[in-house]
Design a protein around this motif. Structure first.
Motif, PDB file in Angstrom:
ATOM      1  N   LEU A 110       2.084   3.943  -2.304  1.00 35.94           N
ATOM      2  CA  LEU A 110       1.257   3.125  -1.434  1.00 35.94           C
ATOM      3  C   LEU A 110       0.238   2.331  -2.235  1.00 35.94           C
ATOM      4  O   LEU A 110      -0.030   1.169  -1.927  1.00 35.94           O
ATOM      5  CB  LEU A 110       0.552   4.018  -0.401  1.00 35.94           C
ATOM      6  CG  LEU A 110       1.470   4.589   0.674  1.00 35.94           C
ATOM      7  CD1 LEU A 110       0.769   5.714   1.428  1.00 35.94           C
ATOM      8  CD2 LEU A 110       1.901   3.506   1.648  1.00 35.94           C
TER       9      LEU A 110
ATOM     10  N   LYS B 130       1.975  -0.551  -3.731  1.00 37.45           N
ATOM     11  CA  LYS B 130       2.206  -1.602  -2.746  1.00 37.45           C
ATOM     12  C   LYS B 130       0.961  -2.469  -2.584  1.00 37.45           C
ATOM     13  O   LYS B 130       1.041  -3.682  -2.443  1.00 37.45           O
ATOM     14  CB  LYS B 130       2.596  -0.990  -1.395  1.00 37.45           C
ATOM     15  CG  LYS B 130       3.987  -0.384  -1.374  1.00 37.45           C
ATOM     16  CD  LYS B 130       5.054  -1.451  -1.480  1.00 37.45           C
ATOM     17  CE  LYS B 130       6.451  -0.861  -1.372  1.00 37.45           C
ATOM     18  NZ  LYS B 130       7.499  -1.910  -1.527  1.00 37.45           N
ATOM     19  N   LEU B 131      -0.205  -1.825  -2.583  1.00 40.62           N
ATOM     20  CA  LEU B 131      -1.442  -2.592  -2.491  1.00 40.62           C
ATOM     21  C   LEU B 131      -1.570  -3.546  -3.674  1.00 40.62           C
ATOM     22  O   LEU B 131      -1.875  -4.732  -3.516  1.00 40.62           O
ATOM     23  CB  LEU B 131      -2.644  -1.647  -2.469  1.00 40.62           C
ATOM     24  CG  LEU B 131      -4.016  -2.308  -2.678  1.00 40.62           C
ATOM     25  CD1 LEU B 131      -4.379  -3.173  -1.484  1.00 40.62           C
ATOM     26  CD2 LEU B 131      -5.094  -1.265  -2.931  1.00 40.62           C
TER      27      LEU B 131
ATOM     28  N   GLN C 198      -2.691   3.295   5.469  1.00 44.37           N
ATOM     29  CA  GLN C 198      -2.674   2.586   4.187  1.00 44.37           C
ATOM     30  C   GLN C 198      -1.742   1.377   4.226  1.00 44.37           C
ATOM     31  O   GLN C 198      -2.009   0.363   3.578  1.00 44.37           O
ATOM     32  CB  GLN C 198      -2.217   3.522   3.069  1.00 44.37           C
ATOM     33  CG  GLN C 198      -3.236   4.573   2.675  1.00 44.37           C
ATOM     34  CD  GLN C 198      -2.811   5.333   1.440  1.00 44.37           C
ATOM     35  OE1 GLN C 198      -2.546   4.741   0.402  1.00 44.37           O
ATOM     36  NE2 GLN C 198      -2.744   6.648   1.543  1.00 44.37           N
ATOM     37  N   ARG C 199      -0.647   1.492   4.946  1.00 45.89           N
ATOM     38  CA  ARG C 199       0.322   0.402   5.006  1.00 45.89           C
ATOM     39  C   ARG C 199       0.865   0.320   6.420  1.00 45.89           C
ATOM     40  O   ARG C 199       1.353   1.307   6.961  1.00 45.89           O
ATOM     41  CB  ARG C 199       1.464   0.665   4.009  1.00 45.89           C
ATOM     42  CG  ARG C 199       2.536  -0.418   3.955  1.00 45.89           C
ATOM     43  CD  ARG C 199       2.051  -1.663   3.231  1.00 45.89           C
ATOM     44  NE  ARG C 199       3.174  -2.517   2.854  1.00 45.89           N
ATOM     45  CZ  ARG C 199       3.720  -3.439   3.662  1.00 45.89           C
ATOM     46  NH1 ARG C 199       3.247  -3.605   4.879  1.00 45.89           N
ATOM     47  NH2 ARG C 199       4.724  -4.183   3.238  1.00 45.89           N
TER      48      ARG C 199
ATOM     49  N   GLU D  93       2.415  -2.586   9.761  1.00 48.83           N
ATOM     50  CA  GLU D  93       2.923  -3.897  10.130  1.00 48.83           C
ATOM     51  C   GLU D  93       3.214  -3.910  11.621  1.00 48.83           C
ATOM     52  O   GLU D  93       3.219  -2.851  12.278  1.00 48.83           O
ATOM     53  CB  GLU D  93       4.200  -4.212   9.353  1.00 48.83           C
ATOM     54  CG  GLU D  93       5.335  -3.241   9.641  1.00 48.83           C
ATOM     55  CD  GLU D  93       6.569  -3.520   8.809  1.00 48.83           C
ATOM     56  OE1 GLU D  93       7.641  -3.025   9.189  1.00 48.83           O
ATOM     57  OE2 GLU D  93       6.453  -4.224   7.791  1.00 48.83           O
TER      58      GLU D  93
ATOM     59  N   SER E 213       1.611  -7.913   8.309  1.00 48.18           N
ATOM     60  CA  SER E 213       1.600  -6.659   7.564  1.00 48.18           C
ATOM     61  C   SER E 213       0.289  -6.545   6.810  1.00 48.18           C
ATOM     62  O   SER E 213      -0.407  -7.542   6.575  1.00 48.18           O
ATOM     63  CB  SER E 213       2.787  -6.592   6.593  1.00 48.18           C
ATOM     64  OG  SER E 213       2.786  -7.710   5.717  1.00 48.18           O
TER      65      SER E 213
ATOM     66  N   SER F 245      -2.067  -3.827   3.849  1.00 46.25           N
ATOM     67  CA  SER F 245      -2.179  -2.670   2.964  1.00 46.25           C
ATOM     68  C   SER F 245      -3.657  -2.425   2.697  1.00 46.25           C
ATOM     69  O   SER F 245      -4.394  -3.365   2.366  1.00 46.25           O
ATOM     70  CB  SER F 245      -1.435  -2.930   1.650  1.00 46.25           C
ATOM     71  OG  SER F 245      -1.547  -1.825   0.779  1.00 46.25           O
TER      72      SER F 245
END
Length: 313
Positions: free
Chosen positions: A44, A47-48, A87-88, A90, A97, A99
């Motif tokens: 995660l 991804k950020l 945290q993530r 959509e 979406s 993050s």
């Protein structure tokens, strides 16, 4: 994002947002799929740090800023406390979406929390709204300013920049605060530097609450290159916005977040209540109206409820 709490707040800007009216059943499927595919905190965080929807200079700037925070302050921070589906997240249609990473400070630290993140939203006009943000909040044991950065890009040729060390005291009643953090440090030189560019002009938020929170040296500008064939927005981010943002963050870390600066107990209560009101206002008034339109009511309730409970614990 108009910045009230270092989280994303759209109401102070004039971007038309799509409406998400997807039934909850579709949302549940999306939540299961998203949570199952992203159950690792390291994944995660990765991804950020991708910042997948912005240009390379924009992404490089955000990664460098977050990396500076990690390098300089990481030993004073706890791991991210957000659950995976906060945290993530959509909307079910995949048109919006986001993050987020929220890392609280250790009990021994003056840092309250570091909040970073991005939001991507496809607009009805066919373009996209991309917001990247980094905020640093300090505890009520110190009266040093908070750090605030938002880059809000609604077109390939323009963006809004908000960059500030937001004061936590009335600067008229506390002139030493003004002198210590803004005058003696010549903090206004950063704003003056950007205003020498012909593509930069002041941005006046329609939210009086946002204006009231910012310092006299706040950088709140629109950068618009229009149809210029000699300058693009990526160059301005790389050559002008980036150096200013990095220098201001370095100053905040070295002069606000790290030095020990203790206040009286009576003053701590005032600072704590002021910070609490600011955060809750952002959630209840600003994000409470925009998040349901972007992500649907179920996702918005999940994210905002967690943030509100954390801010008020």
């Amino acid at each position: 994002m108009a910045v009230i709490s270092g989280c994303f707040s759209y109401s102070a800007f004039h971007f038309p947002l799509p409406s998400c009216s997807t039934p909850s059943s579709r949302l549940s499927v999306s939540r299961i799929r998203l949570s199952a595919s992203m159950n690792s905190s390291d994944e995660l965080r990765a991804k950020l740090m991708e910042f997948p929807h912005v240009s390379a200079p924009h992404r490089d700037l955000m990664v460098e800023l977050l990396s500076s925070v990690e390098t300089r302050l990481g030993s004073s921070l706890q791991p991210c406390i957000l659950p995976p589906d906060v945290q993530r997240f959509e909307n079910p249609a995949g048109t919006a979406s986001a993050s987020l990473q929220l890392r609280p400070g250790l009990p021994s630290s003056q840092i309250d929390l570091i909040l970073g993140g991005w939001i991507h939203c496809k607009l009805p006009s066919g373009g996209a709204l991309n917001i990247t943000s980094l905020s640093g909040y300090l505890k009520a044991s110190t009266d040093a300013p908070h750090f605030l950065l938002d880059l809000i890009q609604g077109s390939p040729t323009s963006l809004v920049l908000i960059l500030d060390l937001s004061p936590r005291k009335d600067l008229i009643l506390h002139p030493n605060h003004l002198k210590t953090y803004y005058e003696d440090t010549q903090l206004d030189r950063h704003r003056q530097r950007l205003h020498t560019l012909p593509e930069v002009r002041p941005y006046f938020s329609p939210s009086l609450g946002v204006r009231a929170l910012l310092s006299p040296t706040a950088i709140i500008v629109t950068i618009d290159v229009g149809t210029s064939e000699t300058t693009n927005i990526e160059e301005i981010i790389r050559d002008h916005v980036g150096p200013v943002a990095k220098e201001l963050l370095q100053f905040w870390i070295e002069s606000c977040a790290c030095p020990e600066r203790h206040v009286e107990e009576s003053e701590m209560a005032y600072l704590a209540e002021r910070d609490r009101i600011i955060k809750n206002t952002a959630i209840e008034v600003d994000l409470g109206s925009s998040f349901p339109r972007l992500f649907g009511q179920d996702v918005a309730d999940r994210v905002l409820t967690f943030l509100k409970e954390y801010y008020n614990k």
